[in-house]
Design a protein around this motif. Sequence first.
Motif, short mmCIF file in Angstrom:
data_model
loop_
_atom_site.label_atom_id
_atom_site.label_comp_id
_atom_site.label_asym_id
_atom_site.label_seq_id
_atom_site.Cartn_x
_atom_site.Cartn_y
_atom_site.Cartn_z
N VAL A 297 0.84 -1.21 0.00
CA VAL A 297 0.00 0.00 0.00
C VAL A 297 0.87 1.25 0.00
N LEU A 298 1.92 1.24 0.81
CA LEU A 298 2.80 2.41 0.90
C LEU A 298 3.43 2.73 -0.46
N VAL A 299 3.95 1.73 -1.13
CA VAL A 299 4.62 2.01 -2.40
C VAL A 299 3.62 2.31 -3.52
N LEU A 300 2.41 1.78 -3.43
CA LEU A 300 1.37 2.16 -4.40
C LEU A 300 1.05 3.64 -4.26
N VAL A 301 0.93 4.10 -3.03
CA VAL A 301 0.69 5.53 -2.80
C VAL A 301 1.87 6.36 -3.31
N ALA B 143 -12.98 -3.41 -7.02
CA ALA B 143 -11.69 -2.73 -7.16
C ALA B 143 -10.75 -3.48 -8.09
N VAL B 144 -10.89 -4.80 -8.17
CA VAL B 144 -10.00 -5.58 -9.05
C VAL B 144 -10.22 -5.17 -10.51
N ASN B 145 -11.48 -5.02 -10.90
CA ASN B 145 -11.76 -4.63 -12.28
C ASN B 145 -11.34 -3.19 -12.56
N TRP B 146 -11.57 -2.30 -11.61
CA TRP B 146 -11.13 -0.91 -11.78
C TRP B 146 -9.62 -0.84 -11.90
N TRP B 147 -8.94 -1.55 -11.01
CA TRP B 147 -7.47 -1.57 -11.02
C TRP B 147 -6.96 -2.07 -12.36
N ASP C 143 -1.28 9.37 -17.64
CA ASP C 143 -0.86 9.60 -16.26
C ASP C 143 -2.04 9.41 -15.30
N ALA C 144 -3.19 9.98 -15.67
CA ALA C 144 -4.37 9.87 -14.81
C ALA C 144 -4.78 8.41 -14.64
N ALA C 145 -4.68 7.62 -15.71
CA ALA C 145 -5.03 6.20 -15.62
C ALA C 145 -4.08 5.45 -14.69
N VAL C 146 -2.79 5.75 -14.79
CA VAL C 146 -1.81 5.09 -13.92
C VAL C 146 -2.05 5.47 -12.46
N ILE C 147 -2.31 6.75 -12.22
CA ILE C 147 -2.60 7.21 -10.85
C ILE C 147 -3.85 6.50 -10.33
N ALA D 270 -6.68 2.35 -7.06
CA ALA D 270 -7.49 1.13 -7.05
C ALA D 270 -6.68 -0.05 -6.52
N GLY D 271 -5.37 -0.05 -6.83
CA GLY D 271 -4.50 -1.12 -6.33
C GLY D 271 -4.46 -1.16 -4.81
#
Length: 228
Positions: free
Chosen positions: A21-25, A147-151, A189-193, A198-199
């Motif tokens: 979670v920390l590195v995803l943020v 969230a899995v599908n959104w991610w 960029d927005a999609a990756v963020i 979501a991740g």
Amino acid sequence: MNDHIAPPALRPIQGAARRAVLVLVLAGAAWAARAVWQIRLASAGQPPSGPPDQGDGRHRPLTALENAYHIVSSLGDAATTLCAIAFLAWLWRVRDNARTLSGEHPRYAWPWVYAGWIVPVANLWIPRGIVADIHRASAPGERTPHAVNWWWGLWLVGTLSGTGLMYTVTTDAVIARAYTDAPPLLAADAAVIGAAVAGVFVVRALTAVQQKHMHETLSAGVGGPGDR
């Protein structure tokens, strides 16, 4: 790891989940910074001397803003690498636990935990399949979290849009594109963020459901380790 040997003992996952979670943020913040600098480049406009890469191996000196973008881009790449390492470490743990909880072999053999992200065509569905398979094995009969599908949908947009993570061009080429055609860059960029956000929910949801079923299993008399 070998999927044909006896299932491993249940492994602690909360520490790995917190790191993921920390590195995803961190990765999401790094890509947000990249987007901010792309907006700044687009607002400043391309210098009269043209793009940094002038062709035929010639490069003009970078402006201060372009130099700053190189630094931001490098930090973003480092954050993305850390994110991949921590996410895969967490994924290994929940995959092993899912196998132990279900008593079934995973649908995808262990090399796909890595190869599924990089093998063309297969990378369109295998990573999501691995995550969904882990949830199914950990919590039979429960619906896969939205969230899995959104991610996964946002990840595909951000990486395969032609401007995202899989767009293998130099940083100078990205700078030139920011000057002339920034919207596709910013959309990627927005999609990756969004995928990073979501991740976080994916990691939290799978960790929570697995912790619940691990607790039930341990309460039934199966021993297991403490978290670290």
